[in-house]
Scaffold this motif. Structure first.
Motif, PDB file in Angstrom:
ATOM      1  N   GLY A 185       1.163  -1.835   0.077  1.00 40.90           N
ATOM      2  CA  GLY A 185       0.139  -0.160  -0.210  1.00 40.90           C
ATOM      3  C   GLY A 185       0.804   1.140   0.136  1.00 40.90           C
ATOM      4  N   PHE A 186       0.691   2.354   0.569  1.00 36.09           N
ATOM      5  CA  PHE A 186       1.511   3.633   0.799  1.00 36.09           C
ATOM      6  C   PHE A 186       1.817   4.251   2.945  1.00 36.09           C
ATOM      7  N   ASP A 187       2.775   3.923   2.471  1.00 37.72           N
ATOM      8  CA  ASP A 187       3.035   4.429   4.508  1.00 37.72           C
ATOM      9  C   ASP A 187       3.213   6.234   3.698  1.00 37.72           C
ATOM     10  N   HIS A 188       2.149   6.886   4.690  1.00 35.67           N
ATOM     11  CA  HIS A 188       1.834   8.068   4.665  1.00 35.67           C
ATOM     12  C   HIS A 188       1.834   9.171   5.517  1.00 35.67           C
ATOM     13  N   VAL A 189       2.250  10.153   5.531  1.00 38.22           N
ATOM     14  CA  VAL A 189       1.766  11.299   6.400  1.00 38.22           C
ATOM     15  C   VAL A 189       0.338  11.217   6.458  1.00 38.22           C
ATOM     16  N   LEU A 190      -0.388  11.543   7.684  1.00 37.52           N
ATOM     17  CA  LEU A 190      -1.165  12.040   8.502  1.00 37.52           C
ATOM     18  C   LEU A 190      -1.951  13.614   9.497  1.00 37.52           C
ATOM     19  N   GLY A 191      -3.159  13.819   8.205  1.00 32.85           N
ATOM     20  CA  GLY A 191      -3.297  15.142   9.150  1.00 32.85           C
ATOM     21  C   GLY A 191      -3.954  16.106   8.050  1.00 32.85           C
ATOM     22  N   VAL A 192      -4.241  16.976   8.335  1.00 31.70           N
ATOM     23  CA  VAL A 192      -4.670  18.176   7.147  1.00 31.70           C
ATOM     24  C   VAL A 192      -4.135  19.521   7.742  1.00 31.70           C
ATOM     25  N   THR A 193      -3.981  20.069   6.100  1.00 34.98           N
ATOM     26  CA  THR A 193      -3.561  20.961   5.313  1.00 34.98           C
ATOM     27  C   THR A 193      -4.788  22.255   5.367  1.00 34.98           C
ATOM     28  N   VAL A 194      -4.278  23.453   6.251  1.00 39.65           N
ATOM     29  CA  VAL A 194      -5.159  24.530   6.807  1.00 39.65           C
ATOM     30  C   VAL A 194      -5.162  25.634   5.389  1.00 39.65           C
ATOM     31  N   VAL A 195      -5.641  25.811   4.242  1.00 40.88           N
ATOM     32  CA  VAL A 195      -5.521  26.915   3.585  1.00 40.88           C
ATOM     33  C   VAL A 195      -6.444  27.869   3.289  1.00 40.88           C
ATOM     34  N   ASP A 196      -5.337  28.660   3.236  1.00 35.72           N
ATOM     35  CA  ASP A 196      -6.683  30.294   3.880  1.00 35.72           C
ATOM     36  C   ASP A 196      -7.342  30.707   2.541  1.00 35.72           C
ATOM     37  N   ALA A 197      -8.182  32.121   2.445  1.00 34.87           N
ATOM     38  CA  ALA A 197      -8.695  32.403   1.339  1.00 34.87           C
ATOM     39  C   ALA A 197      -8.344  32.606   0.516  1.00 34.87           C
ATOM     40  N   GLU A 198      -7.183  33.123  -0.014  1.00 31.39           N
ATOM     41  CA  GLU A 198      -5.736  33.751  -0.638  1.00 31.39           C
ATOM     42  C   GLU A 198      -5.987  32.683  -1.190  1.00 31.39           C
ATOM     43  N   GLY A 199      -5.616  30.852  -0.842  1.00 31.68           N
ATOM     44  CA  GLY A 199      -5.409  30.075  -1.660  1.00 31.68           C
ATOM     45  C   GLY A 199      -4.054  29.742  -0.777  1.00 31.68           C
ATOM     46  N   ARG A 200      -3.463  30.372   0.246  1.00 26.04           N
ATOM     47  CA  ARG A 200      -2.171  29.818   0.754  1.00 26.04           C
ATOM     48  C   ARG A 200      -1.905  29.219   1.710  1.00 26.04           C
ATOM     49  N   ILE A 201      -1.055  28.141   2.026  1.00 26.65           N
ATOM     50  CA  ILE A 201      -1.185  27.391   3.079  1.00 26.65           C
ATOM     51  C   ILE A 201      -0.890  27.824   4.208  1.00 26.65           C
ATOM     52  N   HIS A 202      -2.116  27.823   5.815  1.00 26.46           N
ATOM     53  CA  HIS A 202      -2.260  28.560   6.867  1.00 26.46           C
ATOM     54  C   HIS A 202      -1.633  27.743   7.359  1.00 26.46           C
ATOM     55  N   SER A 203      -1.383  26.571   8.149  1.00 21.78           N
ATOM     56  CA  SER A 203      -0.602  25.653   8.592  1.00 21.78           C
ATOM     57  C   SER A 203      -1.069  24.187   8.744  1.00 21.78           C
ATOM     58  N   GLN A 204      -0.764  23.099   9.264  1.00 28.99           N
ATOM     59  CA  GLN A 204      -1.032  22.273   9.295  1.00 28.99           C
ATOM     60  C   GLN A 204      -0.833  21.418  10.644  1.00 28.99           C
ATOM     61  N   VAL A 205      -2.109  20.596  10.079  1.00 29.04           N
ATOM     62  CA  VAL A 205      -2.828  19.892  11.836  1.00 29.04           C
ATOM     63  C   VAL A 205      -2.249  18.525  11.564  1.00 29.04           C
ATOM     64  N   LEU A 206      -0.693  17.570  11.534  1.00 26.49           N
ATOM     65  CA  LEU A 206      -1.119  16.374  11.430  1.00 26.49           C
ATOM     66  C   LEU A 206      -0.795  15.906  13.082  1.00 26.49           C
ATOM     67  N   GLY A 207      -0.977  14.454  12.475  1.00 27.63           N
ATOM     68  CA  GLY A 207      -1.496  12.434  13.784  1.00 27.63           C
ATOM     69  C   GLY A 207      -2.512  12.465  12.708  1.00 27.63           C
ATOM     70  N   ASP A 208      -2.858  11.881  13.479  1.00 25.80           N
ATOM     71  CA  ASP A 208      -4.155  10.687  13.307  1.00 25.80           C
ATOM     72  C   ASP A 208      -5.669  11.244  13.751  1.00 25.80           C
ATOM     73  N   ALA A 209      -5.638  12.075  15.141  1.00 29.41           N
ATOM     74  CA  ALA A 209      -6.620  12.479  15.691  1.00 29.41           C
ATOM     75  C   ALA A 209      -6.267  13.957  15.298  1.00 29.41           C
ATOM     76  N   VAL A 210      -7.078  13.942  14.829  1.00 28.27           N
ATOM     77  CA  VAL A 210      -8.073  15.542  14.093  1.00 28.27           C
ATOM     78  C   VAL A 210      -9.118  15.767  14.678  1.00 28.27           C
TER      79      VAL A 210
END
Length: 310
Positions: A185-210
């Motif tokens: 399968g795949f070994d991959h990062v778990l998390g969610v990327t938060v993108v702002d209203a202008e299309g810029r990456i604001h922050s990364q919320v990493l980990g499986d407990a979102v």
């Protein structure tokens, strides 16, 4: 560049969990993917591919502040859709692959629970969510639609998208998402990327407990202070911001709720200032009336005009 929000090390698939995730991928290892992944760790002959966790965290951090390119993807009905169409509101982005039987479904359900908790705080129309299938060409619109249906993900502002196979590497690198193809399968990062209203990456919320709490922190910051949404009128905008401000995370339910103590304090303060304003306005009117009365000339009597005494 803003720091990574709630940064946690990516969760590595253990061997016994990996065996559950898309075992059929080994049949397509010869030509399904042009590359083996992003942030692969060095390995000795005979070792299974895996993510270099230090490099994966660094790549996620480096992506913060980056404007996401306007890639073209397809929605779950096969219609073309560009990432740029999501500008104007904050966007939550997760990467999944539909052949995973445990980790990706669990992460998606965790994100779904968090999104429902955020709806009560921010409202359903304040942000969008997308899940992108990075295992191409297998994560096509039909597979993404089946994945969403199987795990009962129903949200009006959540889309399951499929990129072009040739765009997968550039797309994942743009988001700072690391993955490595393995025989199981795949070994991959778990998390969610938060993108702002202008299309810029604001922050990364990493980990499986979102959780709603972890995602709510950057979203509140965006909506209240950095990029408040433009609504129909200034009064409506003020009411919306006060509504968001008067919410607090409840660890028992995992959702946001109204902080009635804060609301009462704000109402008491507003009532105090309103009372003071009314009193000061009344005092100003009273003093003004008194000055007018004291400034009037004395009335002239008939005796004064004729010069006769009483």
């Amino acid at each position: 560049m803003r720091p990574c929000a709630d940064l946690a090390p990516p969760r590595r698939l253990t061997r016994w969990r990996a065996l559950l995730c898309a075992g059929m991928l080994v049949l397509f290892a010869g030509g399904a993917l042009a590359v083996t992944g992003v942030a692969a760790a060095p390995r000795a002959p005979g070792e299974l591919p895996a993510i270099d966790e230090t490099q994966a965290i660094r790549l996620a951090e480096d992506a913060v502040g980056r404007v996401v390119p306007d890639f073209e993807l397809r929605d779950s009905n096969g219609k073309p859709l560009r990432l740029g169409s999501y500008r104007g509101k904050p966007l939550l982005v997760s990467f999944i692959y539909t052949g995973c039987f445990e980790i990706c479904p669990a992460q998606t359900r965790s994100l779904y629970a968090a999104v429902k908790g955020l709806d009560s705080m921010l409202g359903e129309n304040q942000f969008n969510v997308i899940s992108i299938g990075f295992n191409q060409p297998f994560d096509d619109p039909k597979a993404m639609r089946a994945f969403a249906s199987q795990h009962r993900i129903k949200h009006r502002n959540w889309a399951f998208l499929s990129p072009r196979p040739n765009d997968v590497e550039a797309l994942t690198r743009a988001f700072g998402f690391s993955w490595v193809a393995t025989p199981a399968g795949f070994d991959h990062v778990l998390g969610v990327t938060v993108v702002d209203a202008e299309g810029r990456i604001h922050s990364q919320v990493l980990g499986d407990a979102v959780s709603a709490e972890r995602l709510g922190t950057p979203l509140r910051r965006l909506l209240l202070y950095e990029q408040p949404q433009i609504v129909s009128s200034p009064i409506s905008q003020l009411i919306e911001r006060v509504r968001i401000l008067c919410t607090v995370y409840d660890a028992r339910t995992g959702e946001y709720r109204y902080d009635w103590k804060l609301i009462l304090q704000m109402a008491s303060g507003l009532l105090f200032f309103l009372t003071m304003f009314i009193w000061l306005f009344g005092e100003w009117r009273r003093q003004r009336r008194q000055r007018r009365l004291t400034g009037l000339p004395c009335p002239v009597t008939a005796h004064a005009v004729s010069g006769k005494g009483v």
